[in-house]
Design an enzyme around this catalytic site. Structure first.
Site, short mmCIF file in Angstrom:
data_model
loop_
_atom_site.label_atom_id
_atom_site.label_comp_id
_atom_site.label_asym_id
_atom_site.label_seq_id
_atom_site.Cartn_x
_atom_site.Cartn_y
_atom_site.Cartn_z
N LYS A 29 0.82 -1.33 0.07
CA LYS A 29 -0.11 0.20 -0.03
C LYS A 29 0.92 1.35 -0.06
O LYS A 29 0.72 2.29 -0.91
CB LYS A 29 -0.87 0.00 1.12
CG LYS A 29 -2.22 -1.18 0.98
CD LYS A 29 -2.74 -1.49 2.44
CE LYS A 29 -3.69 -2.65 2.05
NZ LYS A 29 -4.57 -2.94 3.53
N GLN A 75 -4.42 -1.62 9.66
CA GLN A 75 -4.39 -3.15 9.04
C GLN A 75 -5.06 -4.22 9.95
O GLN A 75 -4.57 -4.18 11.21
CB GLN A 75 -3.00 -3.37 8.71
CG GLN A 75 -2.60 -4.66 8.01
CD GLN A 75 -3.30 -4.56 6.53
OE1 GLN A 75 -3.19 -3.55 5.74
NE2 GLN A 75 -3.89 -5.63 6.02
N ASP A 86 -11.16 2.36 4.21
CA ASP A 86 -11.52 0.94 4.09
C ASP A 86 -12.96 0.59 3.89
O ASP A 86 -13.45 -0.24 3.74
CB ASP A 86 -11.01 0.09 5.30
CG ASP A 86 -9.73 -0.60 5.13
OD1 ASP A 86 -9.59 -0.90 3.94
OD2 ASP A 86 -9.03 -1.15 5.99
#
Ligand code: NAP
Length: 333
Positions: free
Chosen positions: A79, A123, A146
């Protein structure tokens, strides 16, 4: 799309009710997620460049990782690397495994308060001692790239502008850009997770598909999946979807990412192309397979996403797009 074997007709070039017969020589065409991801990447890079030039704005993504899960470390690295490639500013905060919930919450609060931060990604999974739900819910929904915050899930279901989870968004982009007709089609999603199954079902419902969601308690799974013109597998079990699950000619989207270490299994899964995979296992210790049995399903499906190189690359690029979307929306652009 590129074709492996031009002799097969993908159903979606055909009128709605055409029956495509299974053939021993048939090979599904490849739905190239990686190529589409490259296309979207170029578009996002252009928007980033325009923002920098015309508005002196550089979108910024903050990534938080807790503990030392090796898979998470790889995902975060990818990422951050893509941010660099696209001109998006990124910060990577790696916290030790013994970090507690309150410490993560304080950090999130500081990112929420910072004007220059557009996207916050934590994460997952987090170590067991950290309360994942409190952490996800602490993120400012406008920076929730997200799309896991309850506010964004609610907005998505209400069909209002929301931050949408990256993998479902990537699947929708792939289908749309590759010209797969969605409206009026029967879609079956196997898996009902909050990050893949449910949101992808919702997105396709919004595009007027007739959607069935299956899960571990579904009875007679093959009879449900065989109805589908578009079958999406998000199960988390290696090569779970077999030929008996697939309607001949269907578009099959394989979301799964599973490691295969056993050479006999690899021979079964990959058939004619097993040689390359066996080499990978010998060199790296494993190769990847999705939730779809590639050798079997390629003989029945009209179109199939590969693993790797299918849905995976789209997920990362949609995170970049979400970061830019957040940067634009936060500035009322
Ligand atoms: P998950 O949260 O574990 O959900 C799996 C779903 O599959 C559950 O809804 C479960 O049903 C269902 N299921 C399990 N066994 C089943 C069976 N025998 N028959 C029918 N349904 C069954 O997984 P996830 O997070 O959605 O991820 C799914 C897969 O996608 C994993 O391989 C993951 O690594 C991969 N993934 C890939 C990407 C990417 O970028 N390519 C992104 C995210 C995830 P219940 O609800 O009844 O338990």
């Amino acid at each position: 799309m590129s074709s492996i074997d031009e002799t097969v007709l993908g159903f979606y070039h055909l009128p709605m009710n055409t029956v495509v017969k299974e053939s021993e020589t048939a090979r599904a065409r490849v739905l190239e997620g990686a190529r589409v991801a490259g296309e979207i990447k170029r578009e996002v890079a252009e928007v980033v460049e325009r923002l920098r030039r015309d508005r002196a704005v550089t979108p910024c993504l903050v990534v938080v990782r807790v503990g030392d899960d090796p898979a998470s470390a790889v995902y975060v690295r990818n990422k951050v690397r893509m941010c660099e490639e696209l001109g998006i500013r990124s910060e990577h905060h790696a916290l030790p495994a013994d970090t507690d919930t309150e410490q993560v919450l304080r950090l999130i609060a500081s990112f929420n308060a910072r004007e220059d931060v557009d996207g916050i990604l934590v994460q997952l999974p987090l170590p067991r001692a950290v309360d994942e739900r409190r952490v996800v819910e602490a993120i400012d929904p406008s920076k929730d790239v997200d799309g896991f915050h309850p506010v964004n899930i609610g907005l998505l279901v209400l069909r209002r502008p929301a931050m949408v989870p990256c993998t479902p968004l990537g699947i929708l982009e792939l289908l749309t850009r590759e010209g797969v007709e969605i409206s009026g089609r029967r879609v079956c999603v196997v898996g009902r997770s909050q990050i893949v199954g449910r949101p992808v079902a919702e997105l396709l419902l919004q595009r007027d598909a007739t959607v069935t969601i299956c899960h571990s308690r579904t009875q007679d799974l093959p009879s449900a999946t065989r109805e589908a013109d578009i079958l999406i597998a998000a199960v988390g079990r290696a090569a779970f979807i077999r030929k008996e699950h697939v309607k001949p000619g269907a578009v099959v989207i394989d979301v799964g990412i599973n490691r295969v270490t056993d050479e006999a299994q690899a021979l079964d899964f990959f058939g004619e192309s097993a040689e390359k995979r066996l080499k990978t296992i010998r060199e790296r210790g494993y190769t990847l397979v999705g939730d779809v049995h590639p050798a079997e399903v390629a003989k029945v499906a009209g179109w199939l996403t590969p693993v790797p190189g299918g849905v995976g690359p789209l997920t990362v690029v949609m995170l970049m797009q979400n970061t830019v979307t957040a940067a634009l929306r936060r500035r009322g652009l």
